[in-house]
Design an enzyme around this catalytic site. Sequence first.
Site: not given
Length: 493
Positions: A311, A323, A357-358, A385, A455
Amino acid sequence: MLVLGGLTCFDYLNKKTNWKKMKLLIFAFFGGAHLLSLCSGKAIYKNGISKRTFQEMKEEIASYGDVAKAIINLAVYGKAQNRSYERLALLVDTVGPRLSGSKNLEKAIQIMYQNLQQDGLENVHLEPVRIPHWERGEESAVMLEPRIHKIAILGLGSSIGTPPEGITAEVLVVTSFDELQRRASEARGKIVVYNQPYINYSRTVQYRTQGAVEAAKVGAVASLIRSVASLSIYSPHTGIQEYQDGVPKIPTACITVEDAEMMSRMASRGIKIVIQLKMGAKTYPDTDSFNTVAEITGSKYPEQVVLVSGHLDSWDVGQGAMDDGGGAFISWEALSLIKDLGLRPKRTLRLVLWTAEEQGGVGAFQYYQLHKVNISNYSLVMESDTGTFLPTGLQFTGSEKARAIMEEVMSLLQPLNITQVLSHGEGTDINFWIQAGVPGASLLDDLYKYFFFHHSHGDTMTVMDPKQMNVAAAVWAVVSYVVADMEEMLPRS
Protein backbone atom coordinates in the site's frame (compact mmCIF):
# COMPACT_ATOMS: atom_id res chain seq x y z
CA MET A 1 -0.19 -1.84 8.12
CA LEU A 2 -3.54 -2.66 9.57
CA VAL A 3 -3.97 -5.99 11.39
CA LEU A 4 -7.43 -5.82 12.79
CA GLY A 5 -10.41 -7.83 13.68
CA GLY A 6 -12.06 -4.46 14.26
CA LEU A 7 -12.67 -1.81 11.63
CA THR A 8 -12.88 -3.17 8.14
CA CYS A 9 -13.66 -1.31 4.98
CA PHE A 10 -16.93 -3.25 4.86
CA ASP A 11 -17.90 -1.39 8.05
CA TYR A 12 -16.55 1.87 6.70
CA LEU A 13 -18.27 1.72 3.36
CA ASN A 14 -21.55 0.57 4.87
CA LYS A 15 -21.51 3.61 7.12
CA LYS A 16 -20.34 6.05 4.47
CA THR A 17 -21.85 4.94 1.19
CA ASN A 18 -24.12 2.04 1.89
CA TRP A 19 -22.51 -0.17 0.27
CA LYS A 20 1.40 -2.67 -3.09
CA LYS A 21 25.17 -10.03 -18.99
CA MET A 22 25.91 -13.51 -17.50
CA LYS A 23 22.68 -13.76 -15.88
CA LEU A 24 20.97 -12.88 -19.13
CA LEU A 25 22.89 -15.60 -20.92
CA ILE A 26 21.91 -18.07 -18.20
CA PHE A 27 18.27 -17.19 -18.68
CA ALA A 28 18.51 -17.22 -22.48
CA PHE A 29 19.81 -20.76 -22.33
CA PHE A 30 17.84 -22.28 -19.49
CA GLY A 31 14.82 -20.04 -19.05
CA GLY A 32 14.11 -19.77 -22.76
CA ALA A 33 14.31 -23.49 -23.18
CA HIS A 34 11.97 -23.88 -20.23
CA LEU A 35 9.40 -21.55 -21.68
CA LEU A 36 9.48 -23.35 -25.01
CA SER A 37 9.03 -26.69 -23.32
CA LEU A 38 5.75 -25.63 -21.74
CA CYS A 39 4.18 -23.39 -24.32
CA SER A 40 1.55 -25.65 -25.80
CA GLY A 41 -1.97 -26.41 -24.75
CA LYS A 42 -4.23 -25.08 -22.03
CA ALA A 43 -3.94 -25.90 -18.36
CA ILE A 44 -4.68 -29.60 -17.96
CA TYR A 45 -7.86 -29.77 -15.90
CA LYS A 46 -10.93 -31.94 -15.83
CA ASN A 47 -13.82 -30.77 -13.69
CA GLY A 48 -11.45 -28.24 -12.09
CA ILE A 49 -9.02 -30.98 -10.97
CA SER A 50 -5.51 -31.33 -12.34
CA LYS A 51 -4.81 -34.56 -14.19
CA ARG A 52 -1.06 -34.20 -13.57
CA THR A 53 0.56 -35.93 -10.64
CA PHE A 54 2.23 -33.94 -7.89
CA GLN A 55 5.56 -35.45 -8.96
CA GLU A 56 5.07 -33.94 -12.42
CA MET A 57 4.35 -30.54 -10.87
CA LYS A 58 7.38 -30.90 -8.59
CA GLU A 59 9.59 -31.59 -11.60
CA GLU A 60 8.13 -28.58 -13.42
CA ILE A 61 8.90 -26.29 -10.49
CA ALA A 62 12.43 -27.71 -10.14
CA SER A 63 13.08 -26.77 -13.77
CA TYR A 64 12.83 -23.10 -12.75
CA GLY A 65 16.06 -23.36 -10.70
CA ASP A 66 18.20 -21.46 -13.17
CA VAL A 67 15.58 -18.77 -13.69
CA ALA A 68 15.33 -18.32 -9.91
CA LYS A 69 19.11 -18.02 -9.64
CA ALA A 70 19.11 -15.41 -12.42
CA ILE A 71 16.49 -13.36 -10.54
CA ILE A 72 18.40 -13.68 -7.26
CA ASN A 73 21.71 -12.74 -8.87
CA LEU A 74 20.22 -9.68 -10.55
CA ALA A 75 18.44 -8.48 -7.41
CA VAL A 76 21.07 -9.24 -4.78
CA TYR A 77 24.42 -9.08 -6.60
CA GLY A 78 23.79 -7.51 -10.02
CA LYS A 79 22.95 -4.16 -11.52
CA ALA A 80 19.56 -4.05 -9.77
CA GLN A 81 20.97 -4.27 -6.23
CA ASN A 82 19.80 -1.44 -3.97
CA ARG A 83 17.42 -0.21 -6.68
CA SER A 84 14.23 -0.65 -4.66
CA TYR A 85 15.86 1.18 -1.71
CA GLU A 86 16.97 4.11 -3.87
CA ARG A 87 13.58 4.37 -5.55
CA LEU A 88 11.82 4.35 -2.20
CA ALA A 89 14.16 6.93 -0.68
CA LEU A 90 13.55 9.30 -3.57
CA LEU A 91 9.79 9.09 -3.15
CA VAL A 92 9.56 9.41 0.63
CA ASP A 93 12.24 12.12 0.84
CA THR A 94 10.37 14.06 -1.83
CA VAL A 95 6.78 13.54 -0.70
CA GLY A 96 6.93 12.56 2.97
CA PRO A 97 4.08 10.77 4.78
CA ARG A 98 0.94 9.96 2.80
CA LEU A 99 -2.21 10.03 4.88
CA SER A 100 -5.51 9.02 3.31
CA GLY A 101 -7.16 12.11 1.85
CA SER A 102 -3.99 14.18 1.87
CA LYS A 103 -2.33 16.07 -0.97
CA ASN A 104 0.86 14.13 -0.21
CA LEU A 105 -0.82 10.84 -1.02
CA GLU A 106 -2.23 12.06 -4.29
CA LYS A 107 1.17 13.53 -5.26
CA ALA A 108 2.78 10.16 -4.53
CA ILE A 109 0.19 8.36 -6.67
CA GLN A 110 0.86 10.63 -9.63
CA ILE A 111 4.64 10.19 -9.22
CA MET A 112 4.24 6.41 -9.12
CA TYR A 113 2.00 6.46 -12.18
CA GLN A 114 4.79 8.23 -14.09
CA ASN A 115 7.50 5.96 -12.62
CA LEU A 116 5.74 2.78 -13.69
CA GLN A 117 5.24 4.10 -17.21
CA GLN A 118 8.89 5.12 -17.45
CA ASP A 119 9.91 1.67 -16.23
CA GLY A 120 8.33 0.15 -19.34
CA LEU A 121 5.60 -1.79 -17.55
CA GLU A 122 2.34 -2.46 -19.35
CA ASN A 123 -1.24 -1.36 -18.87
CA VAL A 124 -0.21 1.28 -16.33
CA HIS A 125 -3.36 2.99 -15.10
CA LEU A 126 -5.16 4.48 -12.14
CA GLU A 127 -8.43 3.03 -10.84
CA PRO A 128 -10.56 5.65 -9.08
CA VAL A 129 -11.88 5.06 -5.56
CA ARG A 130 -13.37 7.12 -2.72
CA ILE A 131 -11.42 7.29 0.52
CA PRO A 132 -11.77 8.90 3.97
CA HIS A 133 -10.19 12.23 4.84
CA TRP A 134 -9.22 12.85 8.47
CA GLU A 135 -6.69 15.33 9.83
CA ARG A 136 -5.26 15.43 13.35
CA GLY A 137 -4.73 19.19 13.58
CA GLU A 138 -2.87 20.67 16.54
CA GLU A 139 -2.77 18.46 19.62
CA SER A 140 -1.23 18.47 23.06
CA ALA A 141 -1.54 16.89 26.47
CA VAL A 142 -0.17 18.22 29.76
CA MET A 143 -0.23 16.55 33.15
CA LEU A 144 -1.18 19.31 35.60
CA GLU A 145 -1.18 17.23 38.79
CA PRO A 146 0.78 15.97 40.67
CA ARG A 147 3.36 17.93 38.65
CA ILE A 148 3.62 19.71 35.31
CA HIS A 149 4.68 17.26 32.60
CA LYS A 150 4.19 17.55 28.84
CA ILE A 151 2.87 14.26 27.49
CA ALA A 152 3.75 13.14 23.94
CA ILE A 153 0.59 12.11 22.09
CA LEU A 154 -0.63 11.17 18.64
CA GLY A 155 -4.34 11.35 17.99
CA LEU A 156 -5.85 8.13 16.69
CA GLY A 157 -7.31 7.98 13.20
CA SER A 158 -10.98 9.06 12.97
CA SER A 159 -10.97 10.54 16.49
CA ILE A 160 -13.03 13.61 17.12
CA GLY A 161 -11.36 16.70 18.54
CA THR A 162 -11.81 18.37 21.89
CA PRO A 163 -13.46 21.75 22.46
CA PRO A 164 -11.03 24.62 21.73
CA GLU A 165 -10.31 25.00 25.45
CA GLY A 166 -9.54 21.32 25.71
CA ILE A 167 -10.67 18.78 28.29
CA THR A 168 -9.24 18.96 31.77
CA ALA A 169 -10.07 15.99 33.94
CA GLU A 170 -8.81 13.54 36.51
CA VAL A 171 -7.33 10.29 35.24
CA LEU A 172 -8.39 6.70 35.84
CA VAL A 173 -5.61 4.23 34.97
CA VAL A 174 -6.57 0.64 34.04
CA THR A 175 -4.61 -2.28 32.62
CA SER A 176 -7.46 -4.10 30.87
CA PHE A 177 -11.07 -3.86 29.75
CA ASP A 178 -11.97 -6.18 32.63
CA GLU A 179 -10.48 -3.75 35.14
CA LEU A 180 -12.35 -0.89 33.47
CA GLN A 181 -15.62 -2.76 33.96
CA ARG A 182 -14.84 -3.51 37.61
CA ARG A 183 -14.11 0.17 38.21
CA ALA A 184 -16.87 1.56 35.98
CA SER A 185 -18.30 3.62 38.83
CA GLU A 186 -15.01 5.55 39.06
CA ALA A 187 -14.79 6.40 35.35
CA ARG A 188 -17.54 8.96 34.86
CA GLY A 189 -16.17 12.38 33.93
CA LYS A 190 -12.58 11.13 33.83
CA ILE A 191 -9.92 10.51 31.22
CA VAL A 192 -9.28 6.78 31.02
CA VAL A 193 -5.62 5.85 30.56
CA TYR A 194 -5.00 2.31 29.35
CA ASN A 195 -1.71 0.74 30.46
CA GLN A 196 -2.29 -2.67 28.89
CA PRO A 197 0.77 -4.95 28.59
CA TYR A 198 2.11 -5.68 25.12
CA ILE A 199 1.50 -9.38 24.37
CA ASN A 200 1.57 -9.28 20.59
CA TYR A 201 0.14 -6.87 18.07
CA SER A 202 -3.00 -8.77 17.12
CA ARG A 203 -4.05 -9.20 20.76
CA THR A 204 -2.98 -5.83 22.08
CA VAL A 205 -4.29 -3.65 19.24
CA GLN A 206 -7.87 -4.07 20.50
CA TYR A 207 -7.14 -1.40 23.12
CA ARG A 208 -6.30 1.08 20.36
CA THR A 209 -9.28 0.21 18.17
CA GLN A 210 -11.90 -0.20 20.92
CA GLY A 211 -10.50 1.77 23.85
CA ALA A 212 -12.50 4.93 23.24
CA VAL A 213 -15.79 3.06 22.88
CA GLU A 214 -15.29 1.04 26.07
CA ALA A 215 -14.31 4.16 28.01
CA ALA A 216 -17.28 6.10 26.67
CA LYS A 217 -19.66 3.33 27.72
CA VAL A 218 -18.73 3.97 31.37
CA GLY A 219 -18.96 7.76 31.10
CA ALA A 220 -15.35 8.77 30.42
CA VAL A 221 -14.73 12.07 28.63
CA ALA A 222 -11.59 10.97 26.75
CA SER A 223 -9.20 8.05 26.50
CA LEU A 224 -5.43 7.79 26.19
CA ILE A 225 -4.01 4.48 25.01
CA ARG A 226 -0.58 3.06 25.75
CA SER A 227 1.08 2.72 22.33
CA VAL A 228 0.91 -0.73 20.81
CA ALA A 229 4.67 -1.23 20.44
CA SER A 230 7.21 -3.93 21.22
CA LEU A 231 9.81 -1.29 22.17
CA SER A 232 9.60 2.39 23.05
CA ILE A 233 12.09 5.23 23.21
CA TYR A 234 9.38 7.66 24.28
CA SER A 235 7.59 7.20 20.95
CA PRO A 236 3.81 7.41 20.53
CA HIS A 237 2.38 5.11 17.84
CA THR A 238 -0.81 6.10 16.06
CA GLY A 239 -3.33 4.00 14.10
CA ILE A 240 -6.99 3.65 13.31
CA GLN A 241 -9.67 3.49 15.99
CA GLU A 242 -13.37 2.90 15.57
CA TYR A 243 -16.49 4.35 17.12
CA GLN A 244 -19.67 2.40 17.65
CA ASP A 245 -23.18 3.45 16.81
CA GLY A 246 -25.15 4.39 19.88
CA VAL A 247 -22.05 5.11 21.99
CA PRO A 248 -20.92 8.72 22.57
CA LYS A 249 -17.81 9.69 20.64
CA ILE A 250 -14.95 10.85 22.84
CA PRO A 251 -11.48 12.13 21.84
CA THR A 252 -8.77 9.46 21.88
CA ALA A 253 -5.02 9.43 21.38
CA CYS A 254 -2.03 7.20 21.99
CA ILE A 255 0.65 7.99 24.54
CA THR A 256 4.11 6.54 25.10
CA VAL A 257 4.75 3.33 26.99
CA GLU A 258 6.85 5.37 29.42
CA ASP A 259 4.07 7.82 30.30
CA ALA A 260 1.47 5.07 30.62
CA GLU A 261 3.68 3.15 33.03
CA MET A 262 4.53 6.30 35.00
CA MET A 263 0.89 7.19 35.50
CA SER A 264 0.14 3.59 36.46
CA ARG A 265 2.79 3.76 39.18
CA MET A 266 1.45 7.10 40.41
CA ALA A 267 -2.10 5.77 40.55
CA SER A 268 -0.98 2.68 42.47
CA ARG A 269 0.35 5.04 45.17
CA GLY A 270 -3.01 6.75 45.41
CA ILE A 271 -1.80 9.96 43.78
CA LYS A 272 -4.37 12.10 41.97
CA ILE A 273 -3.50 12.73 38.30
CA VAL A 274 -5.06 15.54 36.26
CA ILE A 275 -4.51 16.02 32.52
CA GLN A 276 -5.44 18.76 30.09
CA LEU A 277 -6.01 17.32 26.60
CA LYS A 278 -6.37 19.42 23.45
CA MET A 279 -7.01 17.87 20.01
CA GLY A 280 -7.92 19.66 16.78
CA ALA A 281 -8.82 16.44 14.94
CA LYS A 282 -11.48 16.71 12.26
CA THR A 283 -13.11 14.40 9.73
CA TYR A 284 -13.87 15.83 6.27
CA PRO A 285 -16.06 14.43 3.46
CA ASP A 286 -14.69 11.46 1.54
CA THR A 287 -12.37 12.35 -1.32
CA ASP A 288 -11.16 10.96 -4.64
CA SER A 289 -8.09 8.74 -4.85
CA PHE A 290 -6.70 5.87 -6.93
CA ASN A 291 -5.30 2.38 -6.74
CA THR A 292 -2.20 2.35 -8.97
CA VAL A 293 -1.91 -0.62 -11.36
CA ALA A 294 0.80 -1.93 -13.72
CA GLU A 295 1.32 -5.27 -15.42
CA ILE A 296 3.47 -7.68 -17.33
CA THR A 297 0.83 -9.20 -19.58
CA GLY A 298 0.72 -12.97 -19.68
CA SER A 299 2.02 -14.70 -22.82
CA LYS A 300 -0.43 -17.60 -22.82
CA TYR A 301 -3.20 -17.02 -20.29
CA PRO A 302 -3.32 -13.20 -20.11
CA GLU A 303 -6.75 -13.26 -18.48
CA GLN A 304 -5.32 -15.15 -15.49
CA VAL A 305 -3.63 -13.09 -12.77
CA VAL A 306 -0.99 -13.31 -10.08
CA LEU A 307 -1.35 -10.13 -8.03
CA VAL A 308 1.58 -8.59 -6.13
CA SER A 309 0.94 -5.59 -3.92
CA GLY A 310 1.72 -3.18 -1.13
CA HIS A 311 0.00 0.00 0.00
CA LEU A 312 1.13 3.48 -0.97
CA ASP A 313 -0.66 5.38 1.80
CA SER A 314 0.75 5.72 5.31
CA TRP A 315 0.05 7.57 8.53
CA ASP A 316 0.96 11.23 8.77
CA VAL A 317 4.09 10.77 10.92
CA GLY A 318 7.56 9.66 9.89
CA GLN A 319 7.99 8.95 6.19
CA GLY A 320 5.93 5.80 5.73
CA ALA A 321 9.14 4.12 4.52
CA MET A 322 8.65 0.84 6.36
CA ASP A 323 4.84 0.82 6.43
CA ASP A 324 4.37 0.32 3.67
CA GLY A 325 6.80 2.00 1.30
CA GLY A 326 9.08 -1.04 1.45
CA GLY A 327 6.29 -3.47 0.59
CA ALA A 328 5.04 -1.32 -2.27
CA PHE A 329 8.51 -0.88 -3.72
CA ILE A 330 9.64 -4.52 -3.58
CA SER A 331 6.37 -5.31 -5.36
CA TRP A 332 7.31 -2.85 -8.10
CA GLU A 333 10.85 -4.25 -8.04
CA ALA A 334 9.55 -7.79 -8.59
CA LEU A 335 8.05 -6.75 -11.92
CA SER A 336 11.15 -4.72 -12.82
CA LEU A 337 13.44 -7.71 -12.22
CA ILE A 338 11.27 -9.99 -14.32
CA LYS A 339 11.07 -7.43 -17.13
CA ASP A 340 14.83 -6.75 -17.02
CA LEU A 341 15.55 -10.46 -17.54
CA GLY A 342 13.27 -10.55 -20.54
CA LEU A 343 10.88 -12.92 -18.82
CA ARG A 344 7.20 -13.00 -19.66
CA PRO A 345 5.15 -15.47 -17.62
CA LYS A 346 2.16 -17.32 -19.01
CA ARG A 347 -0.20 -15.44 -16.69
CA THR A 348 -0.42 -11.72 -16.17
CA LEU A 349 1.61 -10.35 -13.29
CA ARG A 350 -0.37 -7.44 -11.88
CA LEU A 351 1.12 -4.88 -9.51
CA VAL A 352 -1.36 -2.97 -7.37
CA LEU A 353 -0.33 -0.14 -5.03
CA TRP A 354 -3.31 0.27 -2.72
CA THR A 355 -4.69 3.50 -1.37
CA ALA A 356 -6.24 4.01 2.08
CA GLU A 357 -5.11 0.67 3.52
CA GLU A 358 -4.59 2.23 6.93
CA GLN A 359 -8.27 3.13 7.14
CA GLY A 360 -9.31 -0.51 6.79
CA GLY A 361 -8.38 -1.55 3.25
CA VAL A 362 -10.79 0.95 1.70
CA GLY A 363 -9.10 1.11 -1.70
CA ALA A 364 -8.58 -2.65 -1.78
CA PHE A 365 -12.24 -3.34 -1.05
CA GLN A 366 -13.32 -1.19 -3.97
CA TYR A 367 -10.80 -3.01 -6.20
CA TYR A 368 -12.31 -6.31 -5.08
CA GLN A 369 -15.82 -5.11 -5.82
CA LEU A 370 -14.74 -4.07 -9.32
CA HIS A 371 -12.76 -7.21 -10.18
CA LYS A 372 -14.42 -10.05 -8.26
CA VAL A 373 -16.41 -11.00 -11.36
CA ASN A 374 -13.09 -12.46 -12.58
CA ILE A 375 -12.24 -14.19 -9.31
CA SER A 376 -11.85 -17.59 -10.97
CA ASN A 377 -8.89 -16.18 -12.92
CA TYR A 378 -6.87 -15.15 -9.85
CA SER A 379 -4.24 -17.81 -9.13
CA LEU A 380 -2.54 -16.06 -6.18
CA VAL A 381 -2.85 -12.72 -4.36
CA MET A 382 0.28 -11.44 -2.60
CA GLU A 383 0.79 -8.53 -0.22
CA SER A 384 3.93 -7.30 1.54
CA ASP A 385 2.87 -5.20 4.53
CA THR A 386 4.90 -6.39 7.52
CA GLY A 387 8.23 -4.80 6.67
CA THR A 388 11.04 -5.58 4.27
CA PHE A 389 13.68 -6.62 6.74
CA LEU A 390 15.52 -9.90 6.08
CA PRO A 391 12.74 -12.34 5.16
CA THR A 392 12.38 -15.57 7.10
CA GLY A 393 9.83 -17.16 4.81
CA LEU A 394 6.46 -16.89 3.17
CA GLN A 395 3.13 -16.96 4.95
CA PHE A 396 0.48 -18.75 2.92
CA THR A 397 -3.24 -19.43 3.08
CA GLY A 398 -4.77 -21.96 0.71
CA SER A 399 -5.52 -25.61 0.14
CA GLU A 400 -3.13 -28.35 1.21
CA LYS A 401 -2.35 -29.09 -2.43
CA ALA A 402 -1.58 -25.43 -3.06
CA ARG A 403 0.60 -25.34 0.07
CA ALA A 404 2.59 -28.35 -1.17
CA ILE A 405 3.16 -26.53 -4.46
CA MET A 406 4.25 -23.36 -2.65
CA GLU A 407 6.73 -25.38 -0.59
CA GLU A 408 8.33 -26.55 -3.82
CA VAL A 409 8.37 -22.99 -5.16
CA MET A 410 10.05 -21.74 -1.99
CA SER A 411 12.72 -24.46 -2.32
CA LEU A 412 13.97 -22.48 -5.32
CA LEU A 413 15.11 -19.86 -2.80
CA GLN A 414 17.59 -22.24 -1.15
CA PRO A 415 20.49 -20.05 -2.43
CA LEU A 416 19.16 -17.38 -0.04
CA ASN A 417 18.35 -19.93 2.70
CA ILE A 418 14.76 -18.68 2.76
CA THR A 419 12.51 -21.67 2.15
CA GLN A 420 9.90 -21.74 4.93
CA VAL A 421 6.20 -21.76 4.15
CA LEU A 422 4.16 -20.80 7.18
CA SER A 423 0.46 -20.28 7.77
CA HIS A 424 -1.58 -17.05 7.90
CA GLY A 425 -0.96 -15.48 4.50
CA GLU A 426 -3.68 -12.91 5.08
CA GLY A 427 -3.20 -9.16 4.66
CA THR A 428 -5.64 -6.29 4.98
CA ASP A 429 -5.75 -5.63 1.24
CA ILE A 430 -5.93 -9.24 0.05
CA ASN A 431 -8.25 -10.69 2.69
CA PHE A 432 -11.32 -10.15 0.52
CA TRP A 433 -9.89 -12.53 -2.08
CA ILE A 434 -8.63 -15.06 0.45
CA GLN A 435 -12.00 -15.21 2.20
CA ALA A 436 -13.52 -15.97 -1.20
CA GLY A 437 -11.13 -18.90 -1.69
CA VAL A 438 -8.21 -17.41 -3.65
CA PRO A 439 -4.79 -18.54 -2.33
CA GLY A 440 -2.94 -15.71 -0.58
CA ALA A 441 0.64 -15.02 0.48
CA SER A 442 2.45 -12.47 2.63
CA LEU A 443 6.17 -11.88 3.15
CA LEU A 444 7.33 -12.76 6.66
CA ASP A 445 10.23 -11.08 8.40
CA ASP A 446 11.15 -9.66 11.84
CA LEU A 447 7.78 -8.58 13.23
CA TYR A 448 9.23 -7.82 16.67
CA LYS A 449 11.53 -5.19 15.13
CA TYR A 450 8.72 -3.98 12.89
CA PHE A 451 6.65 -2.83 15.84
CA PHE A 452 9.53 -0.73 17.19
CA PHE A 453 8.76 1.78 14.43
CA HIS A 454 5.19 1.01 13.32
CA HIS A 455 2.93 4.08 12.91
CA SER A 456 5.46 6.35 14.62
CA HIS A 457 7.79 9.25 13.85
CA GLY A 458 10.52 6.58 13.65
CA ASP A 459 9.18 5.07 10.42
CA THR A 460 11.81 6.64 8.16
CA MET A 461 14.43 5.55 5.62
CA THR A 462 16.86 5.12 8.50
CA VAL A 463 14.96 1.93 9.38
CA MET A 464 15.43 0.49 5.91
CA ASP A 465 18.40 -1.67 4.84
CA PRO A 466 19.11 -1.81 1.09
CA LYS A 467 20.65 -5.29 1.25
CA GLN A 468 17.64 -6.68 3.08
CA MET A 469 15.31 -5.04 0.59
CA ASN A 470 17.30 -6.71 -2.23
CA VAL A 471 16.67 -10.12 -0.69
CA ALA A 472 13.00 -9.39 -0.05
CA ALA A 473 12.55 -8.29 -3.66
CA ALA A 474 14.26 -11.45 -4.90
CA VAL A 475 11.91 -13.65 -2.86
CA TRP A 476 8.89 -11.70 -4.07
CA ALA A 477 9.99 -11.88 -7.72
CA VAL A 478 10.80 -15.60 -7.74
CA VAL A 479 7.53 -16.60 -6.08
CA SER A 480 5.34 -14.37 -8.24
CA TYR A 481 7.07 -15.32 -11.50
CA VAL A 482 7.04 -19.08 -10.98
CA VAL A 483 3.40 -19.19 -9.87
CA ALA A 484 2.47 -16.99 -12.84
CA ASP A 485 4.40 -19.15 -15.31
CA MET A 486 3.44 -22.66 -14.18
CA GLU A 487 1.19 -24.50 -16.58
CA GLU A 488 -1.65 -24.65 -14.06
CA MET A 489 -3.16 -22.24 -11.58
CA LEU A 490 -2.83 -23.00 -7.90
CA PRO A 491 -5.54 -25.44 -6.82
CA ARG A 492 -8.23 -24.20 -4.45
CA SER A 493 -10.01 -26.05 -1.71
